[in-house]
Design a protein around this motif. Structure first.
Motif, PDB file in Angstrom:
ATOM      1  N   SER A  50       0.870  -1.176   0.000  1.00 39.93           N
ATOM      2  CA  SER A  50       0.000   0.000   0.000  1.00 39.93           C
ATOM      3  C   SER A  50       0.901   1.219   0.000  1.00 39.93           C
ATOM      4  N   HIS A  51       0.772   2.044  -1.025  1.00 45.30           N
ATOM      5  CA  HIS A  51       1.714   3.155  -1.175  1.00 45.30           C
ATOM      6  C   HIS A  51       1.125   4.459  -0.638  1.00 45.30           C
ATOM      7  N   VAL A  52       2.005   5.403  -0.417  1.00 38.57           N
ATOM      8  CA  VAL A  52       1.592   6.713   0.073  1.00 38.57           C
ATOM      9  C   VAL A  52       2.015   7.758  -0.957  1.00 38.57           C
ATOM     10  N   GLY A  53       1.015   8.395  -1.553  1.00 39.43           N
ATOM     11  CA  GLY A  53       1.300   9.433  -2.537  1.00 39.43           C
ATOM     12  C   GLY A  53       0.953  10.796  -1.986  1.00 39.43           C
ATOM     13  N   CYS A  54      -0.315  11.172  -2.159  1.00 38.10           N
ATOM     14  CA  CYS A  54      -0.737  12.531  -1.802  1.00 38.10           C
ATOM     15  C   CYS A  54      -0.987  12.723  -0.316  1.00 38.10           C
ATOM     16  N   GLU A  55      -1.361  11.658   0.358  1.00 34.67           N
ATOM     17  CA  GLU A  55      -1.717  11.699   1.794  1.00 34.67           C
ATOM     18  C   GLU A  55      -2.949  12.546   2.095  1.00 34.67           C
ATOM     19  N   HIS A  56      -3.755  12.850   1.090  1.00 34.15           N
ATOM     20  CA  HIS A  56      -5.018  13.510   1.407  1.00 34.15           C
ATOM     21  C   HIS A  56      -6.172  13.056   0.515  1.00 34.15           C
ATOM     22  N   GLY A  57      -6.162  11.774   0.168  1.00 34.50           N
ATOM     23  CA  GLY A  57      -7.354  11.193  -0.426  1.00 34.50           C
ATOM     24  C   GLY A  57      -7.542  11.398  -1.909  1.00 34.50           C
ATOM     25  N   VAL A  58      -6.520  11.849  -2.606  1.00 33.98           N
ATOM     26  CA  VAL A  58      -6.703  12.200  -4.013  1.00 33.98           C
ATOM     27  C   VAL A  58      -6.181  11.128  -4.978  1.00 33.98           C
ATOM     28  N   GLU A  75     -14.371   5.579 -15.270  1.00 39.72           N
ATOM     29  CA  GLU A  75     -14.968   6.311 -14.152  1.00 39.72           C
ATOM     30  C   GLU A  75     -14.548   5.695 -12.811  1.00 39.72           C
ATOM     31  N   ALA A  76     -14.569   4.359 -12.750  1.00 42.30           N
ATOM     32  CA  ALA A  76     -14.213   3.697 -11.490  1.00 42.30           C
ATOM     33  C   ALA A  76     -12.762   3.975 -11.101  1.00 42.30           C
ATOM     34  N   LEU A  77     -11.905   4.081 -12.099  1.00 45.08           N
ATOM     35  CA  LEU A  77     -10.478   4.289 -11.836  1.00 45.08           C
ATOM     36  C   LEU A  77     -10.098   5.769 -11.792  1.00 45.08           C
ATOM     37  N   SER A  78     -11.084   6.643 -11.929  1.00 45.00           N
ATOM     38  CA  SER A  78     -10.757   8.064 -12.045  1.00 45.00           C
ATOM     39  C   SER A  78     -10.159   8.628 -10.757  1.00 45.00           C
ATOM     40  N   GLY A  79     -10.339   7.946  -9.656  1.00 42.46           N
ATOM     41  CA  GLY A  79      -9.732   8.404  -8.406  1.00 42.46           C
ATOM     42  C   GLY A  79      -8.388   7.764  -8.133  1.00 42.46           C
ATOM     43  N   ASN A  80      -7.865   7.045  -9.118  1.00 42.52           N
ATOM     44  CA  ASN A  80      -6.540   6.431  -8.971  1.00 42.52           C
ATOM     45  C   ASN A  80      -5.617   7.048 -10.017  1.00 42.52           C
ATOM     46  N   TYR A  81      -4.616   7.760  -9.555  1.00 43.09           N
ATOM     47  CA  TYR A  81      -3.728   8.462 -10.481  1.00 43.09           C
ATOM     48  C   TYR A  81      -2.565   7.576 -10.905  1.00 43.09           C
ATOM     49  N   CYS A  82      -2.256   7.648 -12.197  1.00 41.93           N
ATOM     50  CA  CYS A  82      -1.039   7.024 -12.712  1.00 41.93           C
ATOM     51  C   CYS A  82      -0.249   8.100 -13.430  1.00 41.93           C
TER      52      CYS A  82
END
Ligand code: FES
Ligand code: FES
Length: 159
Positions: free
Chosen positions: A39-47, A130-137
């Motif tokens: 489990s990775h940590v990117g933005c740390e605020h839910g984005v 749409e389902a993946l729109s909250g997961n950034y690559c």
């Protein structure tokens, strides 16, 4: 003064009991307390979705939950979900479609895609987007990821 709070939960099917600081996030608890670094940590605020895990069967952002909120819960990380073989076909499709480069987003993508396909086995490309729109690559440009999920949905539909 020791403000730590005792919590008991299951993580990937294993009973865990620990004292944690009230302010520690779930993802930090998993990574630093249990050494589950998938489990990775990117933005740390839910984005960004890099910290996606499952809590009592529903996907959740590990950076937006406190570890103490998971007292009594069933938490699953990519290590557990991959370990059971549940997402093996998705993993294979990601590899075949070149749907990952650095891999930072991949655990969150896999868990989110699996959640979608469990709810909507015949999801369209638009629904997958749409389902993946909250997961950034930041590497792949998304097309290959959507294709990997779409082809997995097709293959599961034929099975
Ligand atoms: S680190 Fe949790 S959503 Fe980005
Ligand atoms: S593969 Fe690098 S962020 Fe998605």
């Amino acid at each position: 003064m020791d403000l730590a709070i005792q919590i008991s939960l299951t993580v990937n099917g294993v009973a865990v009991s620990r004292r944690v600081e009230p302010r520690q996030s779930l993802v930090d608890f998993l990574r630093y307390g249990l050494e589950l670094t998938g489990s990775h940590v990117g933005c740390e605020h839910g984005v960004c979705g890099a910290c996606t895990v499952r809590v009592d069967g529903a996907i959740a952002r590990g950076c937006l939950m406190l570890a103490v909120q998971c007292d009594g819960c069933r938490v699953e990380t990519i290590e557990g979900v991959a370990g059971t073989g549940e997402v093996f076909d998705l993993q294979q499709a990601f590899a075949q479609e070149n749907a990952l480069q650095c891999g930072f987003c991949t655990p969150g993508m896999l868990l989110t895609a699996q959640d979608l396909l469990a709810r909507k086995p015949a999801a369209s490309a638009q629904e997958i987007r749409e389902a993946l729109s909250g997961n950034y690559c930041r590497c792949t440009g998304y097309h290959a990821i959507v294709e990997a999920v779409r082809k997995t949905a097709e293959a599961r539909g034929r099975a």
